[in-house]
Design a protein around this motif. Sequence first.
Motif, PDB file in Angstrom:
ATOM      1  N   SER A  12      -2.520  -6.672  -7.007  1.00  0.00           N
ATOM      2  CA  SER A  12      -3.174  -6.529  -5.694  1.00  0.00           C
ATOM      3  C   SER A  12      -2.628  -5.382  -4.868  1.00  0.00           C
ATOM      4  CB  SER A  12      -3.076  -7.833  -4.881  1.00  0.00           C
ATOM      5  OG  SER A  12      -3.686  -8.902  -5.590  1.00  0.00           O
ATOM      6  N   ALA A  13      -1.703  -4.594  -5.409  1.00  0.00           N
ATOM      7  CA  ALA A  13      -1.173  -3.433  -4.688  1.00  0.00           C
ATOM      8  C   ALA A  13      -2.109  -2.242  -4.848  1.00  0.00           C
ATOM      9  CB  ALA A  13       0.216  -3.091  -5.196  1.00  0.00           C
ATOM     10  N   THR A  14      -1.983  -1.284  -3.933  1.00  0.00           N
ATOM     11  CA  THR A  14      -2.809  -0.082  -3.955  1.00  0.00           C
ATOM     12  C   THR A  14      -1.916   1.148  -3.865  1.00  0.00           C
ATOM     13  OG1 THR A  14      -4.655  -1.212  -2.868  1.00  0.00           O
ATOM     14  CG2 THR A  14      -4.635   1.200  -2.780  1.00  0.00           C
ATOM     15  N   ALA A  15      -2.124   2.075  -4.786  1.00  0.00           N
ATOM     16  CA  ALA A  15      -1.392   3.336  -4.756  1.00  0.00           C
ATOM     17  C   ALA A  15      -2.385   4.486  -4.816  1.00  0.00           C
ATOM     18  CB  ALA A  15      -0.407   3.426  -5.919  1.00  0.00           C
ATOM     19  N   ALA A  16      -2.325   5.380  -3.826  1.00  0.00           N
ATOM     20  CA  ALA A  16      -3.208   6.548  -3.771  1.00  0.00           C
ATOM     21  C   ALA A  16      -2.328   7.797  -3.776  1.00  0.00           C
ATOM     22  CB  ALA A  16      -4.079   6.506  -2.527  1.00  0.00           C
ATOM     23  N   LEU A  17      -2.445   8.593  -4.837  1.00  0.00           N
ATOM     24  CA  LEU A  17      -1.615   9.777  -5.008  1.00  0.00           C
ATOM     25  C   LEU A  17      -2.479  11.017  -4.815  1.00  0.00           C
ATOM     26  CD1 LEU A  17       0.081   8.601  -8.337  1.00  0.00           C
ATOM     27  CD2 LEU A  17       0.723   8.005  -5.983  1.00  0.00           C
ATOM     28  N   ARG A  18      -2.103  11.858  -3.853  1.00  0.00           N
ATOM     29  CA  ARG A  18      -2.877  13.073  -3.574  1.00  0.00           C
ATOM     30  C   ARG A  18      -1.962  14.284  -3.668  1.00  0.00           C
ATOM     31  NH1 ARG A  18      -4.943  13.054   1.957  1.00  0.00           N
ATOM     32  NH2 ARG A  18      -3.114  11.794   2.430  1.00  0.00           N
ATOM     33  N   ALA A  19      -2.399  15.274  -4.466  1.00  0.00           N
ATOM     34  CA  ALA A  19      -1.646  16.525  -4.607  1.00  0.00           C
ATOM     35  C   ALA A  19      -0.167  16.245  -4.860  1.00  0.00           C
ATOM     36  CB  ALA A  19      -1.823  17.395  -3.367  1.00  0.00           C
ATOM     37  N   SER A  20       0.111  15.279  -5.733  1.00  0.00           N
ATOM     38  CA  SER A  20       1.475  14.854  -6.007  1.00  0.00           C
ATOM     39  C   SER A  20       1.747  14.924  -7.509  1.00  0.00           C
ATOM     40  CB  SER A  20       1.711  13.428  -5.496  1.00  0.00           C
ATOM     41  OG  SER A  20       1.566  13.365  -4.090  1.00  0.00           O
ATOM     42  N   SER A  21       3.028  14.837  -7.883  1.00  0.00           N
ATOM     43  CA  SER A  21       3.382  14.910  -9.296  1.00  0.00           C
ATOM     44  C   SER A  21       4.443  13.887  -9.636  1.00  0.00           C
ATOM     45  CB  SER A  21       3.878  16.309  -9.662  1.00  0.00           C
ATOM     46  OG  SER A  21       5.047  16.642  -8.929  1.00  0.00           O
ATOM     47  N   LEU A  22       4.340  13.345 -10.854  1.00  0.00           N
ATOM     48  CA  LEU A  22       5.342  12.455 -11.417  1.00  0.00           C
ATOM     49  C   LEU A  22       5.806  13.078 -12.718  1.00  0.00           C
ATOM     50  CD1 LEU A  22       3.197  10.410  -9.829  1.00  0.00           C
ATOM     51  CD2 LEU A  22       4.741   8.703 -10.788  1.00  0.00           C
ATOM     52  N   THR A  79       0.851  -1.190   0.000  1.00  0.00           N
ATOM     53  CA  THR A  79       0.000   0.000   0.000  1.00  0.00           C
ATOM     54  C   THR A  79       0.883   1.235   0.000  1.00  0.00           C
ATOM     55  OG1 THR A  79      -1.761  -1.129   1.224  1.00  0.00           O
ATOM     56  CG2 THR A  79      -1.774   1.276   1.262  1.00  0.00           C
ATOM     57  N   LEU A  80       0.668   2.102  -0.981  1.00  0.00           N
ATOM     58  CA  LEU A  80       1.433   3.335  -1.118  1.00  0.00           C
ATOM     59  C   LEU A  80       0.489   4.519  -1.058  1.00  0.00           C
ATOM     60  CD1 LEU A  80       3.957   5.055  -1.923  1.00  0.00           C
ATOM     61  CD2 LEU A  80       3.351   4.568  -4.319  1.00  0.00           C
ATOM     62  N   ASN A  81       0.803   5.477  -0.178  1.00  0.00           N
ATOM     63  CA  ASN A  81       0.042   6.723  -0.093  1.00  0.00           C
ATOM     64  C   ASN A  81       1.012   7.889  -0.224  1.00  0.00           C
ATOM     65  OD1 ASN A  81      -2.662   5.602   0.752  1.00  0.00           O
ATOM     66  ND2 ASN A  81      -1.426   4.868   2.459  1.00  0.00           N
ATOM     67  N   THR A  82       0.696   8.840  -1.108  1.00  0.00           N
ATOM     68  CA  THR A  82       1.536  10.030  -1.220  1.00  0.00           C
ATOM     69  C   THR A  82       0.689  11.281  -1.042  1.00  0.00           C
ATOM     70  OG1 THR A  82       1.317  10.553  -3.593  1.00  0.00           O
ATOM     71  CG2 THR A  82       2.860   8.779  -2.981  1.00  0.00           C
ATOM     72  N   PHE A  83       1.333  12.315  -0.468  1.00  0.00           N
ATOM     73  CA  PHE A  83       0.683  13.619  -0.334  1.00  0.00           C
ATOM     74  C   PHE A  83       1.746  14.687  -0.541  1.00  0.00           C
ATOM     75  CE2 PHE A  83      -0.876  17.384   1.841  1.00  0.00           C
ATOM     76  CZ  PHE A  83      -2.165  17.472   1.339  1.00  0.00           C
ATOM     77  N   ALA A  84       1.468  15.653  -1.431  1.00  0.00           N
ATOM     78  CA  ALA A  84       2.402  16.746  -1.688  1.00  0.00           C
ATOM     79  C   ALA A  84       3.807  16.217  -1.961  1.00  0.00           C
ATOM     80  CB  ALA A  84       2.411  17.731  -0.519  1.00  0.00           C
ATOM     81  N   THR A  85       3.877  15.152  -2.757  1.00  0.00           N
ATOM     82  CA  THR A  85       5.134  14.455  -3.026  1.00  0.00           C
ATOM     83  C   THR A  85       5.456  14.545  -4.513  1.00  0.00           C
ATOM     84  OG1 THR A  85       5.119  12.957  -1.143  1.00  0.00           O
ATOM     85  CG2 THR A  85       6.112  12.110  -3.162  1.00  0.00           C
ATOM     86  N   ARG A  86       6.754  14.633  -4.818  1.00  0.00           N
ATOM     87  CA  ARG A  86       7.192  14.693  -6.210  1.00  0.00           C
ATOM     88  C   ARG A  86       8.109  13.512  -6.500  1.00  0.00           C
ATOM     89  NH1 ARG A  86      10.742  19.160  -9.481  1.00  0.00           N
ATOM     90  NH2 ARG A  86      10.007  18.575 -11.568  1.00  0.00           N
TER      91      ARG A  86
END
Length: 302
Positions: free
Chosen positions: A188-198, A163-170
């Motif tokens: 089966s993995a979970t990634a939730a990206l919030r206010a982030s950029s790739l 499980t991956l969670n990001t916030f304000a992350t680049r």
Amino acid sequence: MNPRRKFQLIGLASAGMVASALMTATPAAAQPVLVPCSATALQAAITAANTAGSGELLLTPGCTYSITTPVTGEDGLPQITGDIRVVGSGDTITRAPSATATFRLLDVASGGKLTLGGLTVSGGNPTGDGGGISNAGILTLNAVQVTKNSTGGNGGGVANTGTLNTFATRITDNTATTGGGGIFNGSSATAALRASSLDDNTTTGANSQGGGILNHGGSVTGDLSSLGSNSATGAGSSGGGIATVGGTVRLTLDAVTDNHATTAPGGILNNGGTVSLVLTGVFDNTPTNCAGSPSPVPGCFH
């Protein structure tokens, strides 16, 4: 203002305050540990926190924790098996320029939990998955930069099978050979990206996919985030921004723009998965935005 940059900036004005609250709102626990400015001290602090089962590590402000030799295999720091919070203040955890071994910086075991805040992870170069970070547990990135990492496998920046969670992350300037220049998200993995950029991530192998993100059967959600200027450059490679092979992708108020692939599509590749775009812009990708995708991407044109 460039539309992609405008999307990136949405919600980031208050990101520092929110990230700070997330990092400090901890239950009653052992006293935080101030980690002196040395890689050896950081290795010892992680080992002690693992042994205790949990711990909060406060990095010396502005320190560069430069790792020369991996502690084991391709792990620059001890594998995270406990519940550990690492709080930085402009710090960097990096592979030393003089290092000769190949290794990633951080590895979270299944059952482990790692929260990072206010720091940069850079320079990892393992042959296996996860150039900067490999995660099989729960990984939370608050106001973190994952940059200039590489791997001979999947996930130049982060390889996630948990499980991956990001916030304000680049997550930027990372490279993978097999797929997922920025992030690889496994089955089966979970990634939730919030206010982030790739941004500016690349996958280089022949027929590789997902310059920004490769979702291989898992679940990816993006909210107020952006994928820009990522590339899939190998012969036959596609999905410069994001590629999903099975699994689900839901993007809300995001931007997928200026990405490139050798073979269409350059923006979003859907191969047997489900992609949902909610008020999300997909534009200026080459050679196409979504056209050429084996499975449809509803709401995406050309």
